[in-house]
Design a protein around this motif. Structure first.
Motif, PDB file in Angstrom:
ATOM      1  N   GLY A 131       0.802  -1.224   0.000  1.00 44.12           N
ATOM      2  CA  GLY A 131       0.000   0.000   0.000  1.00 44.12           C
ATOM      3  C   GLY A 131       0.829   1.265   0.000  1.00 44.12           C
ATOM      4  O   GLY A 131       0.278   2.367  -0.057  1.00 44.12           O
ATOM      5  N   VAL A 132       2.156   1.128   0.069  1.00 50.42           N
ATOM      6  CA  VAL A 132       2.998   2.329   0.082  1.00 50.42           C
ATOM      7  C   VAL A 132       3.265   2.820  -1.344  1.00 50.42           C
ATOM      8  O   VAL A 132       3.181   4.014  -1.618  1.00 50.42           O
ATOM      9  N   LEU A 133       3.587   1.895  -2.231  1.00 48.41           N
ATOM     10  CA  LEU A 133       3.912   2.288  -3.602  1.00 48.41           C
ATOM     11  C   LEU A 133       2.743   1.997  -4.545  1.00 48.41           C
ATOM     12  O   LEU A 133       2.034   0.992  -4.396  1.00 48.41           O
ATOM     13  N   THR A 134       2.564   2.850  -5.530  1.00 49.63           N
ATOM     14  CA  THR A 134       1.581   2.602  -6.587  1.00 49.63           C
ATOM     15  C   THR A 134       2.191   1.620  -7.605  1.00 49.63           C
ATOM     16  O   THR A 134       3.414   1.425  -7.639  1.00 49.63           O
ATOM     17  N   PRO A 135       1.344   1.023  -8.454  1.00 46.45           N
ATOM     18  CA  PRO A 135       1.886   0.158  -9.509  1.00 46.45           C
ATOM     19  C   PRO A 135       2.915   0.879 -10.384  1.00 46.45           C
ATOM     20  O   PRO A 135       3.935   0.290 -10.769  1.00 46.45           O
ATOM     21  N   GLU A 136       2.677   2.161 -10.660  1.00 41.60           N
ATOM     22  CA  GLU A 136       3.630   2.912 -11.498  1.00 41.60           C
ATOM     23  C   GLU A 136       4.968   3.059 -10.763  1.00 41.60           C
ATOM     24  O   GLU A 136       6.035   2.958 -11.363  1.00 41.60           O
ATOM     25  N   GLN A 137       4.902   3.318  -9.448  1.00 45.78           N
ATOM     26  CA  GLN A 137       6.149   3.452  -8.692  1.00 45.78           C
ATOM     27  C   GLN A 137       6.903   2.110  -8.646  1.00 45.78           C
ATOM     28  O   GLN A 137       8.124   2.078  -8.642  1.00 45.78           O
ATOM     29  N   LYS A 138       6.163   1.015  -8.602  1.00 46.20           N
ATOM     30  CA  LYS A 138       6.838  -0.293  -8.586  1.00 46.20           C
ATOM     31  C   LYS A 138       7.558  -0.541  -9.912  1.00 46.20           C
ATOM     32  O   LYS A 138       8.668  -1.062  -9.933  1.00 46.20           O
ATOM     33  N   GLN A 139       6.917  -0.169 -11.028  1.00 46.44           N
ATOM     34  CA  GLN A 139       7.592  -0.319 -12.324  1.00 46.44           C
ATOM     35  C   GLN A 139       8.839   0.555 -12.367  1.00 46.44           C
ATOM     36  O   GLN A 139       9.889   0.136 -12.878  1.00 46.44           O
ATOM     37  N   ASP A 140       8.717   1.765 -11.829  1.00 47.08           N
ATOM     38  CA  ASP A 140       9.843   2.682 -11.806  1.00 47.08           C
ATOM     39  C   ASP A 140      10.967   2.106 -10.927  1.00 47.08           C
ATOM     40  O   ASP A 140      12.161   2.177 -11.283  1.00 47.08           O
ATOM     41  N   MET A 141      10.569   1.534  -9.799  1.00 47.06           N
ATOM     42  CA  MET A 141      11.549   0.900  -8.896  1.00 47.06           C
ATOM     43  C   MET A 141      12.310  -0.223  -9.612  1.00 47.06           C
ATOM     44  O   MET A 141      13.543  -0.319  -9.515  1.00 47.06           O
ATOM     45  N   ILE A 142      11.575  -1.090 -10.308  1.00 46.41           N
ATOM     46  CA  ILE A 142      12.220  -2.200 -11.014  1.00 46.41           C
ATOM     47  C   ILE A 142      13.242  -1.658 -12.021  1.00 46.41           C
ATOM     48  O   ILE A 142      14.374  -2.137 -12.121  1.00 46.41           O
ATOM     49  N   LYS A 143      12.838  -0.635 -12.745  1.00 43.54           N
ATOM     50  CA  LYS A 143      13.729  -0.072 -13.774  1.00 43.54           C
ATOM     51  C   LYS A 143      14.977   0.566 -13.144  1.00 43.54           C
ATOM     52  O   LYS A 143      16.105   0.310 -13.561  1.00 43.54           O
ATOM     53  N   LYS A 144      14.760   1.383 -12.110  1.00 42.47           N
ATOM     54  CA  LYS A 144      15.890   2.115 -11.535  1.00 42.47           C
ATOM     55  C   LYS A 144      16.862   1.201 -10.776  1.00 42.47           C
ATOM     56  O   LYS A 144      18.079   1.414 -10.820  1.00 42.47           O
TER      57      LYS A 144
END
Lengths: 73, 73, 73, 73, 73, 73
Positions: E11-24
């Motif tokens: 519940g902390v990260l949005t799906p978009e933030q998770k994709q961004d996390m994976i990439k970074k």
């Protein structure tokens, strides 16, 4: 004593396939370790949500794994 | 995409047995998942030192696991 | 059926302390889960080498953990 | 610095029991490590779905774990 | 060959933030390992439910993590 | 609160590269999560011995990973 943790993307395997996986992996492990360890051989399956697993930076979806699994060799 | 992590007590398996384990567990997993996933099927073996793994509160040793593995059924 | 994996920085605990840790954590888990699960309660301790564990980006060493553990409250 | 990961079958413990587990396991770990490490002691509980955890090749269910937990010794 | 597993409170990260996390995180890992390993670099994100993750014995909630994340430095 | 566990084959990275990895991955995670979580961001690196990690059933060695890492794109 072997502990086996299997992670895959959720939605790829049915419950029946997961039961089959637990049985077959247990048998594979014990064929190497020795049958005497059967009572202490644990195999667990953990699902990772579609889109939470990246390869080379790109998230992989359930649909992509299904397509790969059944692709002609 | 399956990821398989196998933990056992160190000193129980030889390097040859570990290679055999990786091969047999991979085959078992792919017999359920589908051969198309072979290039993305990872199996890793991690050793836990003798005495670092407790069952019911009692640490288990390499010798005890070897005895169990070869016990008459 | 509870599986407990404890990771710490290597060199902080003695072998005797690790045995004590396995015993005490098992007892704590079973005080909640129920003693009937004792035979299927696994606790394993895995060491992470000094310098391989970062907090906020800075690797922590065995010496730093020892200092923290014994600091006056 | 200790990191504790506890896995169990989902549906066995209530939320209150999980909070109790986190507290008691933390205390058990710190009784060995030293209270100075309390701020950096993490305990997490992860549920594995009923039927996803096999012992000796047979999947275990939430009901079976509950029966074991409360069995007369 | 690097495998990266990231756990956080759900519940902390949005799906978009998770994709961004994976990439970074993939890019960060490969900046050290070498770009040749990109096809075999896996990053997975696993959520731990709010209240299942204790620090010093106290369960942490999604709300608390959000507050910390955005606190003024 | 993010916990990051990185596994790679032992002997590929130098101690300096591991420190660099911890720093860069921490920064990447916090660029998404928010700097407020820096004190509770843990990154740990765990080595898997050469030959203990199979891809598609074939164990991978330290030398093979090094060759891949530096291969021309």
């Amino acid at each position: 004593m072997p502990l086996v943790q299997i992670k895959g993307i959720s939605g790829v395997l049915t419950p029946e396939q997961k039961q089959d996986m637990i049985k077959k992996v247990t048998d594979a492990v014990l064929s190497v370790e020795g049958e005497g360890l059967r009572p202490v051989t644990w195999v667990m399956i953990e699902d990772v949500p579609s889109g939470h697993w990246g390869v080379g930076g790109d998230p992989v979806t359930t649909g992509q794994v299904r397509d790969m699994a059944t692709a002609k060799q």
